[in-house]
Design a protein around this motif. Structure first.
Motif, PDB file in Angstrom:
ATOM      1  N   LYS A  35      -9.001   2.372   0.875  1.00 29.94           N
ATOM      2  CA  LYS A  35      -8.292   1.340   0.119  1.00 29.94           C
ATOM      3  C   LYS A  35      -7.909   1.845  -1.265  1.00 29.94           C
ATOM      4  O   LYS A  35      -8.666   2.587  -1.897  1.00 29.94           O
ATOM      5  CB  LYS A  35      -9.176   0.099  -0.017  1.00 29.94           C
ATOM      6  CG  LYS A  35      -9.514  -0.541   1.328  1.00 29.94           C
ATOM      7  CD  LYS A  35     -10.381  -1.775   1.155  1.00 29.94           C
ATOM      8  CE  LYS A  35     -10.694  -2.415   2.504  1.00 29.94           C
ATOM      9  NZ  LYS A  35     -11.551  -3.610   2.368  1.00 29.94           N
ATOM     10  N   VAL A  36      -6.739   1.407  -1.721  1.00 28.07           N
ATOM     11  CA  VAL A  36      -6.292   1.708  -3.082  1.00 28.07           C
ATOM     12  C   VAL A  36      -6.778   0.582  -3.987  1.00 28.07           C
ATOM     13  O   VAL A  36      -6.552  -0.595  -3.711  1.00 28.07           O
ATOM     14  CB  VAL A  36      -4.761   1.836  -3.159  1.00 28.07           C
ATOM     15  CG1 VAL A  36      -4.303   2.004  -4.605  1.00 28.07           C
ATOM     16  CG2 VAL A  36      -4.284   3.011  -2.310  1.00 28.07           C
ATOM     17  N   ARG A  37      -7.462   0.955  -5.043  1.00 26.46           N
ATOM     18  CA  ARG A  37      -8.004  -0.003  -5.990  1.00 26.46           C
ATOM     19  C   ARG A  37      -7.523   0.321  -7.407  1.00 26.46           C
ATOM     20  O   ARG A  37      -7.037   1.424  -7.675  1.00 26.46           O
ATOM     21  CB  ARG A  37      -9.534   0.033  -5.969  1.00 26.46           C
ATOM     22  CG  ARG A  37     -10.146  -0.445  -4.656  1.00 26.46           C
ATOM     23  CD  ARG A  37     -10.075  -1.962  -4.561  1.00 26.46           C
ATOM     24  NE  ARG A  37     -10.632  -2.483  -3.328  1.00 26.46           N
ATOM     25  CZ  ARG A  37     -11.917  -2.794  -3.150  1.00 26.46           C
ATOM     26  NH1 ARG A  37     -12.778  -2.601  -4.139  1.00 26.46           N
ATOM     27  NH2 ARG A  37     -12.334  -3.291  -2.004  1.00 26.46           N
ATOM     28  N   GLU A  38      -7.714  -0.635  -8.299  1.00 27.05           N
ATOM     29  CA  GLU A  38      -7.369  -0.386  -9.701  1.00 27.05           C
ATOM     30  C   GLU A  38      -8.289   0.674 -10.286  1.00 27.05           C
ATOM     31  O   GLU A  38      -7.857   1.538 -11.060  1.00 27.05           O
ATOM     32  CB  GLU A  38      -7.489  -1.677 -10.505  1.00 27.05           C
ATOM     33  CG  GLU A  38      -7.102  -1.511 -11.972  1.00 27.05           C
ATOM     34  CD  GLU A  38      -7.232  -2.793 -12.770  1.00 27.05           C
ATOM     35  OE1 GLU A  38      -7.166  -2.726 -14.012  1.00 27.05           O
ATOM     36  OE2 GLU A  38      -7.409  -3.867 -12.150  1.00 27.05           O
TER      37      GLU A  38
ATOM     38  N   ARG B 127      -3.686   8.257  -0.560  1.00 28.65           N
ATOM     39  CA  ARG B 127      -4.467   7.509   0.417  1.00 28.65           C
ATOM     40  C   ARG B 127      -3.946   7.742   1.834  1.00 28.65           C
ATOM     41  O   ARG B 127      -4.712   7.983   2.762  1.00 28.65           O
ATOM     42  CB  ARG B 127      -4.404   6.014   0.056  1.00 28.65           C
ATOM     43  CG  ARG B 127      -5.161   5.112   1.029  1.00 28.65           C
ATOM     44  CD  ARG B 127      -4.245   4.498   2.071  1.00 28.65           C
ATOM     45  NE  ARG B 127      -5.002   3.713   3.031  1.00 28.65           N
ATOM     46  CZ  ARG B 127      -4.657   3.515   4.277  1.00 28.65           C
ATOM     47  NH1 ARG B 127      -3.537   4.046   4.762  1.00 28.65           N
ATOM     48  NH2 ARG B 127      -5.409   2.799   5.096  1.00 28.65           N
ATOM     49  N   ASN B 128      -2.634   7.678   2.018  1.00 30.19           N
ATOM     50  CA  ASN B 128      -2.054   7.840   3.347  1.00 30.19           C
ATOM     51  C   ASN B 128      -2.268   9.245   3.902  1.00 30.19           C
ATOM     52  O   ASN B 128      -2.582   9.428   5.081  1.00 30.19           O
ATOM     53  CB  ASN B 128      -0.567   7.508   3.310  1.00 30.19           C
ATOM     54  CG  ASN B 128      -0.314   6.033   3.058  1.00 30.19           C
ATOM     55  OD1 ASN B 128      -1.201   5.193   3.233  1.00 30.19           O
ATOM     56  ND2 ASN B 128       0.892   5.699   2.621  1.00 30.19           N
TER      57      ASN B 128
ATOM     58  N   GLY C 155     -15.861   5.634   7.573  1.00 33.21           N
ATOM     59  CA  GLY C 155     -16.487   5.313   6.295  1.00 33.21           C
ATOM     60  C   GLY C 155     -15.634   4.446   5.405  1.00 33.21           C
ATOM     61  O   GLY C 155     -14.592   3.921   5.803  1.00 33.21           O
ATOM     62  N   ARG C 156     -16.090   4.310   4.164  1.00 31.65           N
ATOM     63  CA  ARG C 156     -15.436   3.468   3.175  1.00 31.65           C
ATOM     64  C   ARG C 156     -15.045   4.329   1.984  1.00 31.65           C
ATOM     65  O   ARG C 156     -15.893   4.975   1.361  1.00 31.65           O
ATOM     66  CB  ARG C 156     -16.391   2.365   2.718  1.00 31.65           C
ATOM     67  CG  ARG C 156     -15.815   1.364   1.745  1.00 31.65           C
ATOM     68  CD  ARG C 156     -16.901   0.447   1.184  1.00 31.65           C
ATOM     69  NE  ARG C 156     -17.692  -0.186   2.232  1.00 31.65           N
ATOM     70  CZ  ARG C 156     -18.959   0.111   2.479  1.00 31.65           C
ATOM     71  NH1 ARG C 156     -19.579   1.046   1.771  1.00 31.65           N
ATOM     72  NH2 ARG C 156     -19.624  -0.504   3.447  1.00 31.65           N
TER      73      ARG C 156
END
Length: 342
Positions: A110-113, A41-42, A55-56
């Motif tokens: 964003k980091v999600r499960e 992510r980073n 964006g998302r």
């Protein structure tokens, strides 16, 4: 550099509305193994920030799910960034059908499960065993057979404004609820051809894998979803079987596919398919509103909200304290509008 936005969203939105730089809205996803989602992510945030991507994006151990806007001149740089990961090399990018370049105004990664919340906790479920891809031409051919079942794996408010001919709606607010519902609804059709579709392909791909996991035999999913289908139909001059508007999860809230308006205003019942959010900051209900009702209710969903927005700002702030909007989406089965509109 900071790995998150530090400018107010209001200011960022004003900037993008004034910016004349041509931008292209794109969506893409890929199920693949990411061993360190936070590190990936980073790195992606740095790379995308450098080329002006907004964006998302959701990152999880199971892959990536992205809806973005990129300066049109930087499309090739976007591909270069993605191609650095073997699983993303040559990945299909869904180009928006009806695009004004103002779809996003901030970069959120964003980091999600999971990249799609599915509620699946069966350790034997495997995304590697998924349904067969079909392109636009194959979709049209298969659906010419009246025995083929077409399942829409989007939410009820997406289905309401546009869908494929003879598509079956799985009437639910969430994808996690739709999966078991689809299995239950299709029990009598275990051996029939079943085609699943969604906006960009990510939900129907997982749904096809789940259906196979639950014993279904002939499961297909529309490659690239509605967005890719419509682009292929235009490029190859095929018959279009999608009617109405394609709901999208960005500032546009919809892409016009055909001129048909198949939905109705949630306030007066006239033909309409424009989704809006109630302007009351204590509400923000997502609903369909026609132009006449927009003027009558001052962009609000009800007379209650209309009265609220004309209160002094300090009083509004005090009344908003502790309000949890949650998933505030209009649903015919539990309509707030019926009770609130006088």
């Amino acid at each position: 550099m900071a790995l998150h936005n530090r400018i107010s969203r209001k200011e960022l939105k004003e900037r993008i509305l004034k910016d004349t730089t041509p931008r292209t809205t794109i969506s893409f996803y890929c199920y693949f193994r990411i061993t360190d989602p936070a590190a990936y992510r980073n790195g992606l945030y740095r790379a995308f920030s450098a080329i002006g991507v907004l964006g998302r994006i959701y990152i999880a151990a199971e892959g990536i799910n992205a809806q973005v806007s990129v300066p049109t001149a930087n499309l090739e740089q976007l591909r270069i960034v993605l191609n650095e990961v073997p699983a993303l090399n040559g990945l299909r990018l869904n180009i928006a059908v009806d695009d004004d370049g103002k779809s996003f105004y901030v970069l959120d990664i964003k980091v999600r499960e999971k990249i799609v919340a599915d509620g699946i906790d069966d350790p034997d479920f495997d995304m590697a065993r998924k349904g067969k891809y079909v392109n636009a031409g194959e979709f049209n051919n298969l659906t010419n057979d009246p025995e083929t079942i077409v399942i829409d794996m989007r939410n009820h408010y997406e289905f309401e404004v546009g869908h494929f001919e003879n598509a079956i709606e799985i009437p639910s607010d969430t994808f996690r609820d739709q999966l078991p519902m689809a299995v239950d609804m299709m029990q009598e059709h275990m051996d029939k051809n079943i085609i699943m579709y969604c906006t960009g392909g990510i939900r129907c791909e997982k749904a096809s894998a789940y259906m196979l996991h639950r014993g279904f035999k002939n499961v297909y999913h529309l490659e690239g979803g509605i967005i890719n289908y419509v682009n292929q139909v235009k490029e190859e001059k095929l018959s279009n079987k999608f009617h109405g508007k394609n709901f999208v999860f960005d500032q546009r809230l919809g892409e016009r596919i055909t001129e048909e308006v198949i939905a109705r205003c949630h306030q007066c019942g006239k033909p309409a398919d424009t989704h809006v959010n109630c302007v009351n900051d204590a509400c923000h209900l997502l609903f369909i509103q026609c132009e006449e009702c927009r003027k009558q209710y001052d962009n609000c969903c009800s007379t209650g909200c209309q009265e609220f927005i004309h209160l002094p700002e300090e009083q509004q702030k005090e009344m908003r304290k502790g309000v949890d909007l949650g998933r505030n989406v209009f649903n015919k089965s539990r309509s707030r509008l019926k009770d609130l509109i006088k």
